[in-house]
Design a protein around this motif. Sequence first.
Motif, short mmCIF file in Angstrom:
data_model
loop_
_atom_site.label_atom_id
_atom_site.label_comp_id
_atom_site.label_asym_id
_atom_site.label_seq_id
_atom_site.Cartn_x
_atom_site.Cartn_y
_atom_site.Cartn_z
N GLN A 154 1.15 -0.91 -5.79
CA GLN A 154 0.38 -1.20 -4.59
C GLN A 154 -0.99 -1.75 -4.95
O GLN A 154 -1.50 -2.64 -4.26
CB GLN A 154 0.22 0.07 -3.74
N VAL A 155 -1.57 -1.27 -6.02
CA VAL A 155 -2.91 -1.74 -6.45
C VAL A 155 -2.85 -3.22 -6.82
O VAL A 155 -3.70 -4.01 -6.41
CB VAL A 155 -3.43 -0.89 -7.62
N ARG A 156 -1.83 -3.61 -7.59
CA ARG A 156 -1.70 -5.02 -7.98
C ARG A 156 -1.43 -5.91 -6.77
O ARG A 156 -1.97 -7.01 -6.67
CB ARG A 156 -0.58 -5.19 -9.01
N LEU A 157 -0.57 -5.45 -5.87
CA LEU A 157 -0.29 -6.23 -4.66
C LEU A 157 -1.55 -6.38 -3.83
O LEU A 157 -1.86 -7.48 -3.37
CB LEU A 157 0.83 -5.58 -3.84
N ALA A 158 -2.28 -5.30 -3.67
CA ALA A 158 -3.53 -5.35 -2.89
C ALA A 158 -4.49 -6.37 -3.47
O ALA A 158 -5.08 -7.18 -2.74
CB ALA A 158 -4.17 -3.96 -2.85
N ALA A 174 5.51 -4.44 -3.30
CA ALA A 174 4.74 -3.65 -4.27
C ALA A 174 5.56 -3.40 -5.54
O ALA A 174 5.03 -3.48 -6.65
CB ALA A 174 4.31 -2.32 -3.65
N GLN A 175 6.85 -3.16 -5.38
CA GLN A 175 7.71 -2.96 -6.55
C GLN A 175 7.80 -4.23 -7.38
O GLN A 175 7.74 -4.20 -8.61
CB GLN A 175 9.10 -2.51 -6.12
N GLY A 181 -5.17 1.19 0.07
CA GLY A 181 -4.98 2.06 1.23
C GLY A 181 -4.30 1.33 2.38
O GLY A 181 -3.47 1.91 3.09
N TRP A 182 -4.64 0.06 2.57
CA TRP A 182 -4.01 -0.74 3.62
C TRP A 182 -2.53 -0.92 3.32
O TRP A 182 -1.68 -0.77 4.19
CB TRP A 182 -4.72 -2.09 3.75
N ILE A 183 -2.22 -1.22 2.05
CA ILE A 183 -0.82 -1.36 1.63
C ILE A 183 -0.08 -0.05 1.89
O ILE A 183 1.02 -0.05 2.45
CB ILE A 183 -0.70 -1.74 0.13
#
Length: 102
Positions: free
Chosen positions: A17-21, A11-12, A29-31
Amino acid sequence: MTTADAMNRAAQIVGSQVRLAAAIGRSQGWISDVTKGRRTMVPVDIAFRIERATGGAVKAEEFAGIAPAPETEAELASPAAASQPPAERRSPAGGACSEGAA
């Protein structure tokens, strides 16, 4: 390193987290659940998506000790082929091929 640590790093690297998701087809939320240890298993296909999304900085193997990344997209699409030792993999014509044979 834990699955949560690897997910936090991913994620970093990606930026959030939003971009990774979005990059891997899961919800933020899963991340978050993975980073907080609420989920400890990451499906193999998602682990490979994370590896691609991070440009290889976070390896798929970091998630639950899975096998190394397949050598080709065709092997990724065929888990059975990727699970066979290289000497037992089949050539496109259907015959057996040995490691190092081109």
